[in-house]
Design a protein around this motif. Structure first.
Motif, mmCIF file in Angstrom:
data_model
loop_
_atom_site.group_PDB
_atom_site.id
_atom_site.type_symbol
_atom_site.label_atom_id
_atom_site.label_comp_id
_atom_site.label_asym_id
_atom_site.label_seq_id
_atom_site.Cartn_x
_atom_site.Cartn_y
_atom_site.Cartn_z
ATOM 1 N N GLN A 261 -4.303 29.261 58.659
ATOM 2 C CA GLN A 261 -4.458 28.761 57.286
ATOM 3 C C GLN A 261 -3.125 28.795 56.531
ATOM 4 O O GLN A 261 -3.048 29.128 55.350
ATOM 5 C CB GLN A 261 -5.590 29.520 56.563
ATOM 6 C CG GLN A 261 -6.946 29.215 57.225
ATOM 7 C CD GLN A 261 -8.132 29.915 56.577
ATOM 8 O OE1 GLN A 261 -8.404 31.080 56.861
ATOM 9 N NE2 GLN A 261 -8.844 29.211 55.711
ATOM 10 N N GLN B 193 -10.921 44.732 60.377
ATOM 11 C CA GLN B 193 -11.759 43.613 59.915
ATOM 12 C C GLN B 193 -13.262 43.831 60.131
ATOM 13 O O GLN B 193 -14.064 43.483 59.289
ATOM 14 C CB GLN B 193 -11.321 42.319 60.590
ATOM 15 C CG GLN B 193 -9.988 41.783 60.073
ATOM 16 C CD GLN B 193 -9.655 40.419 60.634
ATOM 17 O OE1 GLN B 193 -10.495 39.751 61.242
ATOM 18 N NE2 GLN B 193 -8.430 39.983 60.432
ATOM 19 N N ILE C 163 -10.022 32.711 64.455
ATOM 20 C CA ILE C 163 -10.643 31.574 63.760
ATOM 21 C C ILE C 163 -10.282 30.243 64.427
ATOM 22 O O ILE C 163 -10.813 29.204 64.081
ATOM 23 C CB ILE C 163 -10.315 31.525 62.242
ATOM 24 C CG1 ILE C 163 -8.873 31.082 61.979
ATOM 25 C CG2 ILE C 163 -10.625 32.826 61.546
ATOM 26 C CD1 ILE C 163 -8.684 30.565 60.559
ATOM 27 N N GLU D 297 -11.952 35.430 49.888
ATOM 28 C CA GLU D 297 -12.253 35.037 51.269
ATOM 29 C C GLU D 297 -11.300 33.935 51.743
ATOM 30 O O GLU D 297 -10.856 33.947 52.881
ATOM 31 C CB GLU D 297 -13.701 34.575 51.408
ATOM 32 C CG GLU D 297 -14.044 34.206 52.848
ATOM 33 C CD GLU D 297 -15.518 33.944 53.099
ATOM 34 O OE1 GLU D 297 -16.346 34.163 52.194
ATOM 35 O OE2 GLU D 297 -15.847 33.499 54.215
ATOM 36 N N ASN D 298 -11.010 33.001 50.874
ATOM 37 C CA ASN D 298 -10.113 31.906 51.264
ATOM 38 C C ASN D 298 -9.053 31.534 50.228
ATOM 39 O O ASN D 298 -8.000 31.030 50.590
ATOM 40 C CB ASN D 298 -10.927 30.646 51.603
ATOM 41 C CG ASN D 298 -11.589 30.754 52.979
ATOM 42 O OD1 ASN D 298 -10.911 30.897 53.996
ATOM 43 N ND2 ASN D 298 -12.905 30.731 53.002
ATOM 44 N N TRP E 188 -18.096 40.797 54.466
ATOM 45 C CA TRP E 188 -17.418 39.496 54.476
ATOM 46 C C TRP E 188 -18.399 38.388 54.068
ATOM 47 O O TRP E 188 -18.818 37.558 54.867
ATOM 48 C CB TRP E 188 -16.784 39.225 55.838
ATOM 49 C CG TRP E 188 -15.636 38.253 55.763
ATOM 50 C CD1 TRP E 188 -15.550 37.042 56.410
ATOM 51 C CD2 TRP E 188 -14.416 38.389 55.010
ATOM 52 N NE1 TRP E 188 -14.345 36.427 56.090
ATOM 53 C CE2 TRP E 188 -13.638 37.235 55.237
ATOM 54 C CE3 TRP E 188 -13.916 39.385 54.152
ATOM 55 C CZ2 TRP E 188 -12.384 37.032 54.643
ATOM 56 C CZ3 TRP E 188 -12.667 39.184 53.561
ATOM 57 C CH2 TRP E 188 -11.930 38.017 53.815
HETATM 58 C C1 XIL Z 1 -12.452 33.106 57.480
HETATM 59 C C2 XIL Z 1 -13.316 32.624 56.335
HETATM 60 O O1 XIL Z 1 -14.411 33.478 56.215
HETATM 61 C C3 XIL Z 1 -13.780 31.209 56.603
HETATM 62 O O2 XIL Z 1 -14.469 30.691 55.471
HETATM 63 C C4 XIL Z 1 -12.592 30.317 56.917
HETATM 64 O O3 XIL Z 1 -13.034 29.037 57.281
HETATM 65 C C5 XIL Z 1 -11.752 30.900 58.041
HETATM 66 O O4 XIL Z 1 -11.378 32.222 57.715
HETATM 67 N N1 XIL Z 1 -10.136 37.006 59.768
HETATM 68 C C6 XIL Z 1 -9.641 36.922 58.492
HETATM 69 C C7 XIL Z 1 -10.333 36.083 57.497
HETATM 70 O O5 XIL Z 1 -8.698 37.644 58.161
HETATM 71 O O6 XIL Z 1 -9.452 35.495 56.591
HETATM 72 C C8 XIL Z 1 -11.168 35.012 58.159
HETATM 73 O O7 XIL Z 1 -11.917 34.358 57.148
HETATM 74 C C9 XIL Z 1 -12.050 35.589 59.216
HETATM 75 C C10 XIL Z 1 -11.253 36.264 60.289
#
Ligand code: XIL
Length: 394
Positions: free
Chosen positions: A129, A249, A299, A85-86, A348
């Motif tokens: 990120q 997604q 995000i 996830e991260n 997710w």
């Molecule tokens: C999200 C995570 O779930 C969170 O914990 C984090 O703070 C931000 O990112 N699209 C994506 C994911 O591709 O990586 C994202 O995940 C949600 C939206």
């Protein structure tokens, strides 16, 4: 008789078939057909869907440290795929130039491997990120095309190289498209040019020729964005670039998208390019989206809590739960009908308590977007989804 409160007439008809099946020998033991597995107490969601697609889960550090036995057994029992996830995002993998940190990702990978999960690395090239230094040159000005390309190459080579042969699939590029289907004006694109996506896939192919490489994005059910994705990936394929599939997604809500047929249309459009489709980040929020904000999964949206928009902090009313179940059943109907095109459906988050939807687009709400509740218990919905699959895939 079992009760399926939210299901429609077709389900009820299915139930009567089921009753006949049981009477005719479903439970007759060795000589009859095998016991319908979804009727048993012990069942595995992923195993039930094994004839259709992988069932994945997004994991974070708090899960892959292995200290929560309830989470361990839930993951083990109900899933056969995982996504980071991260912990595999750039800011974690390479927080400072050429300083790679594999502590969290190694844990995620070995945890997943020990549980026999098919692993997805998420994600290599994204505008979020990702630390600022990536886009800045030694003079403090924006990095040159050459410099940014060499950083991209080193990152992909190092991260993918470490898990070569272990991580099966990668979200190589994430969210490169705008809502209108044009390329997003990200720093990647501004500095490198439109070919940054092609380059990322080339570097990824060189790093692990056997890995399955995906393009991943949100709101791909929208016609404009779907067409943009088709244009983008078709042009990559025409250039001879290796792309295995498209990740949708799927951060949805009770009425978002309005019409699940739009999702089906995208799955078909992508699959007719010869691509696999993965549903990569499934969740269904029961909360309203703040007015004026574009639904999707940007995000960058980070609103402070409004109690008015947080109505279910003490529990979910039955009527909302029904809508939630209906929505999931509609979605799975689409996934099951298109199972040949779909490689994987990944939730997710492990359970409601861990979902990012509690904090996005607004911090501190109580949402219920997943199929396991805050205690890690399967919601009654889980068996209904299995039942639906068995009915449609008989
Ligand atoms: C999200 C995570 O779930 C969170 O914990 C984090 O703070 C931000 O990112 N699209 C994506 C994911 O591709 O990586 C994202 O995940 C949600 C939206």
């Amino acid at each position: 008789m079992l009760e399926f409160p939210v299901v429609d007439r077709r389900f009820k008809r299915g139930l009567s078939y089921l009753a006949v099946f049981m009477v005719l020998g479903g439970f007759a033991g060795a000589s009859g057909p095998p016991v319908s597995p979804y009727m048993a107490n012990e069942y595995s969601f992923a195993k039930e869907f094994a004839d259709s697609f992988l069932v994945g889960v997004a994991l974070n550090e708090e899960h892959t440290n292995g200290q929560d036995n309830r989470i361990n057994s839930l993951v083990e029992k109900h899933f056969n795929a995982s996504t980071a996830e991260n912990v595999m995002k750039w800011e974690v993998m390479q927080p400072a130039e050429a300083r790679f940190d594999f502590r969290a990702s190694d844990k995620f990978v070995s945890y997943s491997k020990n549980k026999g999960l098919s692993i997805t690395g998420h994600t290599l090239v994204w505008h979020q990120q990702t630390p600022d230094w990536v886009f800045v040159g030694p003079d403090g000005k924006p990095a040159s095309r050459q410099l940014l390309l060499s950083r991209m190459e080193l990152h992909i080579k190092t991260v993918m190289g470490r898990y070569k042969g272990i991580i099966n699939s990668w979200d190589v590029v994430n969210e490169a498209l705008d809502e209108d289907g044009a390329l997003r004006d990200s720093k990647w694109r501004r500095i490198i040019g439109d070919d940054y996506i092609a380059k990322a896939f080339e570097f990824a192919t060189a790093a692990d020729p056997d890995a399955e490489l995906y393009y991943n994005d949100y709101n791909l059910f929208k016609r404009t964005k779907r067409n943009g994705a088709v244009r983008l990936i078709r042009s990559l394929l025409e250039e001879g670039i290796r792309v295995k599939g498209i990740g949708m997604q799927a951060h949805y809500a009770l009425d978002y998208p309005n019409d699940v047929n739009e999702i089906a249309a995208s799955i078909k459009a992508f699959s007719s390019l010869g691509l696999a489709v993965a549903i990569t980040e499934l969740d269904v929020s029961v909360l309203s989206f703040p007015e004026g904000e574009e639904a999707g999964a940007d995000i960058g949206i980070n609103l402070s809590l409004s109690e008015k928009l947080n109505p279910y902090s003490r529990g979910l009313p039955a009527n909302v739960r029904k809508r939630f179940e209906k929505r999931y059943l509609e979605l799975f109907e689409v996934f099951i009908e298109n199972h040949e095109a779909i490689s994987r459906v990944t939730f997710w988050g492990v359970h409601d308590g861990y979902s990012w939807r509690n904090n996005w687009p607004m911090r501190g709400r109580t949402d219920y977007p997943l199929v396991f509740d805050r205690k890690g218990k399967p919601k009654p919905l889980l068996k209904k989804l299995i039942w639906l699959k068995n009915k449609k895939r008989r």
